[in-house]
Design an enzyme around this catalytic site. Sequence first.
Site, PDB file in Angstrom:
ATOM      1  N   HIS A 279      72.949  50.375  61.608  1.00  0.00           N
ATOM      2  CA  HIS A 279      71.729  50.453  62.421  1.00  0.00           C
ATOM      3  C   HIS A 279      71.645  49.301  63.421  1.00  0.00           C
ATOM      4  O   HIS A 279      70.950  49.405  64.433  1.00  0.00           O
ATOM      5  CB  HIS A 279      70.495  50.454  61.531  1.00  0.00           C
ATOM      6  CG  HIS A 279      69.245  50.894  62.232  1.00  0.00           C
ATOM      7  ND1 HIS A 279      69.036  52.196  62.649  1.00  0.00           N
ATOM      8  CD2 HIS A 279      68.139  50.208  62.624  1.00  0.00           C
ATOM      9  CE1 HIS A 279      67.862  52.299  63.236  1.00  0.00           C
ATOM     10  NE2 HIS A 279      67.301  51.105  63.235  1.00  0.00           N
ATOM     11  N   ARG A 282      72.328  50.078  67.011  1.00  0.00           N
ATOM     12  CA  ARG A 282      71.209  50.563  67.832  1.00  0.00           C
ATOM     13  C   ARG A 282      70.491  49.391  68.497  1.00  0.00           C
ATOM     14  O   ARG A 282      70.092  49.478  69.657  1.00  0.00           O
ATOM     15  CB  ARG A 282      70.255  51.376  66.963  1.00  0.00           C
ATOM     16  CG  ARG A 282      69.017  51.923  67.676  1.00  0.00           C
ATOM     17  CD  ARG A 282      68.383  53.012  66.823  1.00  0.00           C
ATOM     18  NE  ARG A 282      67.007  53.309  67.170  1.00  0.00           N
ATOM     19  CZ  ARG A 282      66.620  54.094  68.169  1.00  0.00           C
ATOM     20  NH1 ARG A 282      67.535  54.649  68.952  1.00  0.00           N
ATOM     21  NH2 ARG A 282      65.356  54.330  68.397  1.00  0.00           N
ATOM     22  N   HIS A 305      62.213  55.496  71.517  1.00  0.00           N
ATOM     23  CA  HIS A 305      61.085  54.792  70.905  1.00  0.00           C
ATOM     24  C   HIS A 305      59.772  55.321  71.483  1.00  0.00           C
ATOM     25  O   HIS A 305      59.636  55.470  72.686  1.00  0.00           O
ATOM     26  CB  HIS A 305      61.186  53.286  71.159  1.00  0.00           C
ATOM     27  CG  HIS A 305      62.330  52.649  70.455  1.00  0.00           C
ATOM     28  ND1 HIS A 305      63.505  52.311  71.089  1.00  0.00           N
ATOM     29  CD2 HIS A 305      62.493  52.305  69.156  1.00  0.00           C
ATOM     30  CE1 HIS A 305      64.331  51.773  70.215  1.00  0.00           C
ATOM     31  NE2 HIS A 305      63.746  51.764  69.034  1.00  0.00           N
ATOM     32  N   TYR A 314      63.656  46.220  68.845  1.00  0.00           N
ATOM     33  CA  TYR A 314      65.077  46.511  69.042  1.00  0.00           C
ATOM     34  C   TYR A 314      65.668  45.785  70.245  1.00  0.00           C
ATOM     35  O   TYR A 314      66.883  45.727  70.385  1.00  0.00           O
ATOM     36  CB  TYR A 314      65.279  48.019  69.213  1.00  0.00           C
ATOM     37  CG  TYR A 314      65.152  48.786  67.929  1.00  0.00           C
ATOM     38  CD1 TYR A 314      66.285  49.180  67.225  1.00  0.00           C
ATOM     39  CD2 TYR A 314      63.913  49.116  67.407  1.00  0.00           C
ATOM     40  CE1 TYR A 314      66.189  49.883  66.033  1.00  0.00           C
ATOM     41  CE2 TYR A 314      63.795  49.821  66.210  1.00  0.00           C
ATOM     42  CZ  TYR A 314      64.931  50.194  65.538  1.00  0.00           C
ATOM     43  OH  TYR A 314      64.812  50.874  64.359  1.00  0.00           O
TER      44      TYR A 314
END
Length: 327
Positions: A279, A282, A305, A314
């Site tokens: 993850h 990402r 998002h 992120y």
Amino acid sequence: MATFRQRSGTWQARVRVKGFPVETKSFDSKAAAQRWAREIESSMDNGGHQHSSKGAEILLREVLQRYMEEVTPTKRGAKREAEGIAFMQRNKVASYSMAKLSPAVVATYRDHRLKTVGAGTIIRELCILSSVISHARREWSLPISNPCELVRKPATPLGRSRLLSVDEEVKLLDELKPRGRRSPWMVPLVMLALETAMRRGELLGLRWEHIDLEKQTAFLPLTKNGTVRTVPLSKRAVAILADLPRCVDGRVFQLTDMGMEAAFRKGCARAEIVNLHFHDLRHTATSRLAEKLPNVIELAAVTGHQTIQMLKRYYHPKAEALAKKLD
């Protein structure tokens, strides 16, 4: 009508109302007994009261099992929730009846778990437990309160900010190259993850009928948020996909979730890359895309998002890169 009497250091409340069975319960103080009696009388007056003995006979383990069988399969995160419920069923807390499941019991469970897992795991487990109890109250008419509402949750941990460096990317891709029994799908999977910022489930769920290489788009019929999304593809992403063989079942990547996770973990170990989750790719991709798409609305449209607040978790710009923009 409510009556109260003191017995063996405790106060017993007894509520008698015509048309309802007698309700009794013991408390440490008279004030607590009076408060409970008022709530029972009020629920009887409003027509929403149910006899508490119904909840006393049912164990939390049984309620968890029914919820896992009837409700969990309808959710997008069914697998993860089922794992959390299965763990709670093996724990001591599942042996309590619903009537005895007090805030103190839940708090003890929280403190015990905090000795072995992080705050994020505890928060998820308490959310699952609260959802189970709320559903049992609304849909299955269990006459119980929700003790989770009175239990303090641990402070929400800071989101991960681990990014894959360029040097680490080179090492990882080299160690993921198909040699011997290594999967030929891992290198293009990681490359596409870094190019598109798609989630693991979205990548593994890609199908050729949803990809248009001419228009440079990949259609996702169902995302983590439960919505549809069309991901714009860069020229490099198109080239990665164009080089892949087509399989008869229509899937782009012939990988299972567990197989991919194991291959990624082993690749990181061979490349001597520590503390990297799939993850995190990402996060890395989002930060790289932010350099190309300074407009946060456009960036969110690419990454999927739904709120700017989530996008901020992120996007991890380097201070030195931001300093250059201040010149």
